[in-house]
Design a protein around this motif. Sequence first.
Motif, short mmCIF file in Angstrom:
data_model
loop_
_atom_site.label_atom_id
_atom_site.label_comp_id
_atom_site.label_asym_id
_atom_site.label_seq_id
_atom_site.Cartn_x
_atom_site.Cartn_y
_atom_site.Cartn_z
N THR A 206 7.21 7.05 -15.01
CA THR A 206 8.55 7.44 -14.57
C THR A 206 8.53 8.61 -13.60
N ARG A 207 7.41 9.29 -13.47
CA ARG A 207 7.30 10.42 -12.55
C ARG A 207 6.76 10.02 -11.17
N TYR A 208 6.41 8.79 -11.04
CA TYR A 208 5.83 8.33 -9.78
C TYR A 208 6.89 8.31 -8.68
N ILE A 209 6.54 8.87 -7.51
CA ILE A 209 7.43 8.87 -6.35
C ILE A 209 6.66 8.30 -5.16
N ARG A 210 7.27 7.35 -4.49
CA ARG A 210 6.66 6.80 -3.26
C ARG A 210 7.11 7.69 -2.11
N THR A 211 6.29 8.68 -1.80
CA THR A 211 6.71 9.74 -0.89
C THR A 211 6.76 9.34 0.58
N ARG A 212 5.99 8.36 0.98
CA ARG A 212 5.92 8.04 2.42
C ARG A 212 6.95 7.00 2.86
N MET A 213 7.53 6.29 1.92
CA MET A 213 8.46 5.23 2.28
C MET A 213 9.77 5.82 2.83
N ASP A 214 10.07 5.51 4.09
CA ASP A 214 11.27 6.03 4.75
C ASP A 214 12.37 4.99 4.89
N GLU A 215 12.01 3.71 4.95
CA GLU A 215 13.04 2.70 5.21
C GLU A 215 12.63 1.35 4.65
N ILE A 216 13.57 0.73 3.92
CA ILE A 216 13.41 -0.65 3.45
C ILE A 216 14.67 -1.41 3.81
N ARG A 217 14.53 -2.46 4.57
CA ARG A 217 15.68 -3.28 4.96
C ARG A 217 15.63 -4.62 4.23
N MET A 218 16.72 -4.92 3.50
CA MET A 218 16.80 -6.16 2.74
C MET A 218 18.14 -6.86 2.92
N GLU A 219 18.91 -6.46 3.93
CA GLU A 219 20.18 -7.14 4.15
C GLU A 219 19.96 -8.59 4.57
N PRO B 38 0.82 -1.22 0.00
CA PRO B 38 0.00 0.00 0.00
C PRO B 38 0.85 1.27 0.00
N GLU B 39 0.27 2.35 -0.50
CA GLU B 39 0.95 3.64 -0.56
C GLU B 39 1.24 4.19 0.83
N SER B 40 0.51 3.76 1.82
CA SER B 40 0.67 4.28 3.18
C SER B 40 1.94 3.78 3.87
N LEU B 41 2.61 2.79 3.30
CA LEU B 41 3.73 2.13 3.96
C LEU B 41 4.91 3.08 4.16
N ARG B 42 5.44 3.10 5.38
CA ARG B 42 6.61 3.93 5.72
C ARG B 42 7.84 3.08 6.02
N ILE B 43 7.65 1.99 6.75
CA ILE B 43 8.76 1.13 7.15
C ILE B 43 8.48 -0.28 6.65
N LEU B 44 9.44 -0.90 5.95
CA LEU B 44 9.31 -2.27 5.46
C LEU B 44 10.57 -3.04 5.81
N HIS B 45 10.44 -4.07 6.63
CA HIS B 45 11.57 -4.90 7.01
C HIS B 45 11.44 -6.29 6.37
N LEU B 46 12.44 -6.61 5.54
CA LEU B 46 12.49 -7.91 4.85
C LEU B 46 13.85 -8.56 5.02
N GLN B 47 14.60 -8.15 6.00
CA GLN B 47 15.96 -8.64 6.18
C GLN B 47 15.98 -10.13 6.55
N TYR B 48 17.04 -10.79 6.10
CA TYR B 48 17.28 -12.20 6.42
C TYR B 48 16.12 -13.11 6.01
N ASN B 49 15.77 -12.98 4.75
CA ASN B 49 14.87 -13.93 4.11
C ASN B 49 15.66 -14.67 3.03
N ASN B 50 14.98 -15.14 2.01
CA ASN B 50 15.65 -15.82 0.90
C ASN B 50 15.27 -15.17 -0.43
N ILE B 51 15.17 -13.84 -0.42
CA ILE B 51 14.72 -13.09 -1.59
C ILE B 51 15.80 -13.09 -2.67
N THR B 52 15.42 -13.55 -3.83
CA THR B 52 16.36 -13.63 -4.97
C THR B 52 15.90 -12.81 -6.16
N THR B 53 14.64 -12.35 -6.17
CA THR B 53 14.13 -11.61 -7.31
C THR B 53 13.41 -10.35 -6.86
#
Length: 293
Positions: free
Chosen positions: A255-268, A228-243
């Motif tokens: 190309t002009r679309y900006i996800r303005t509310r997203m502050d943090e995405i963790r994928m390490e 959803p567009e409302s998302l600010r924090i998304l944590h996906l660290q330490y999974n098995n994401i390959t794609t």
Amino acid sequence: METLQATLFLFVFVPLVSPAPPLQQQPFQFEEYDTDVSMGSLLQQDYEMQSKDIIKDGTNISLDTSLRLQGDDSQLDVPPTKDTNLPTCLLCVCLSGSVYCEEIDIEAVPPLPKETAYLYARFNKIKRIAASDFADITTLRRIDFSGNRIEEIEDGAFSKLLLLEELSLAENRLVKLPVLPPKLTTFNANQNKIKSRGIKANAFKKLTNLAYLYLGHNALESVPLNLPESLRILHLQYNNITTITDDTFCKSNNTRYIRTRMDEIRMEGNPIVLAKHVNAFSCLRMLPVGTYY
């Protein structure tokens, strides 16, 4: 000699006719949040409530003996589960619409008082959540089941919780997600066994208030779809994401679309090299945390 015997006779039998200790006039209250309820306090209250029955039966049991019999840990072998006859607010702490059932080894969700708004049942042995557990408790706003053994959540278990804003299922044994209530702002399912096939394609699409989504330390092979567009924090660290695709976070046709509310995405901690998917982050204000080389 006869006078002495009469005196002894009165001395022995006076305790039997002495009045019973008065019942407490003030209700049992907790002045602050503390899940470790004093066993001694509960036993003292239980003694006072039973003292009249002891006197009526003519049984001469002293206070020390009564407490010793009731307070012996070897005698308290009844696990506090949903099958016991003890009221929920004796097993747990009920205070101003909040129910605290933490670290008491319950194996099922206890019957909740009407109009419960906050339920904290962390670090127990709950294995399953049934649809009937919350069928009549529509006032819930926060539920925390962190640190249990939940493997199954029955369909519709949260469907009637239209006011629920925060739900934590962290540190359990889930392999798939349940249908989530529509007004969630925070959902935490860190440290489970969830795979991508255990999350429906539209699981988060209609959650227009969802701001914090925690799915770290699971077994996901891809980023969940339709975030959803409302998302600010998304944590996906330490999974098995390959794609990852250009439409995972952004819109490839805009190309002009900006996800303005997203502050943090963790994928390490995932096997994906993020530098190979730079177009997937073109709409973000900040790059995700993860491996780029």
